[in-house]
Design a protein around this motif. Sequence first.
Motif, PDB file in Angstrom:
ATOM      1  N   HIS A  23       0.844  -1.194   0.000  1.00 33.31           N
ATOM      2  CA  HIS A  23       0.000   0.000   0.000  1.00 33.31           C
ATOM      3  C   HIS A  23       0.876   1.241   0.000  1.00 33.31           C
ATOM      4  CE1 HIS A  23      -3.328  -2.618   1.272  1.00 33.31           C
ATOM      5  NE2 HIS A  23      -4.098  -1.642   0.827  1.00 33.31           N
ATOM      6  N   PRO A  42      -2.910   5.218   4.829  1.00 33.29           N
ATOM      7  CA  PRO A  42      -2.847   4.516   3.551  1.00 33.29           C
ATOM      8  C   PRO A  42      -3.908   4.982   2.550  1.00 33.29           C
ATOM      9  CG  PRO A  42      -3.982   3.139   5.129  1.00 33.29           C
ATOM     10  CD  PRO A  42      -3.543   4.392   5.867  1.00 33.29           C
ATOM     11  N   ASP A  44      -6.345   3.525  -0.437  1.00 35.91           N
ATOM     12  CA  ASP A  44      -6.969   2.289  -0.901  1.00 35.91           C
ATOM     13  C   ASP A  44      -7.905   2.615  -2.053  1.00 35.91           C
ATOM     14  OD1 ASP A  44      -5.940   0.251   0.782  1.00 35.91           O
ATOM     15  OD2 ASP A  44      -7.292   0.851   2.393  1.00 35.91           O
TER      16      ASP A  44
END
Length: 127
Positions: A23, A42, A44
């Motif tokens: 990630h 992160p 996504d």
Amino acid sequence: MYLAGDCIIVETNFYEDGKQKAHLFVIILDAKTDNDKTILIPMDKIPERGFHDPTTELNYGDHDFVVMPTYMNYHEGIIRNKKWIDGNGRKREPPVSEIIYQRICDGILKSCHTPPDVIETYLFRNL
């Protein structure tokens, strides 16, 4: 040295076939010495079905890593020190733009999914 807005790749888990999944995380606070703590949030991809946190969504062009609708996953935000990042991540250029960085920071406080320790660390370092 990691500066606010820098991006790092961290291998986080595994795909079903056993290959490692990575990630892209955005660094929120400068981490210049080994023990300096920072927040990592992160990115996504937005799933076709199911839930995602809509607080900070990114689109193609917001960063060269973003090639499909993406969101900042505040729920998975973590606090780590520079030494941990050195051993577990690798820097990825370019950093996010100042505008995107500010949107991500604003989202830390807006999202109801941000972990309490992340909010606390963010507020403590930004007083």
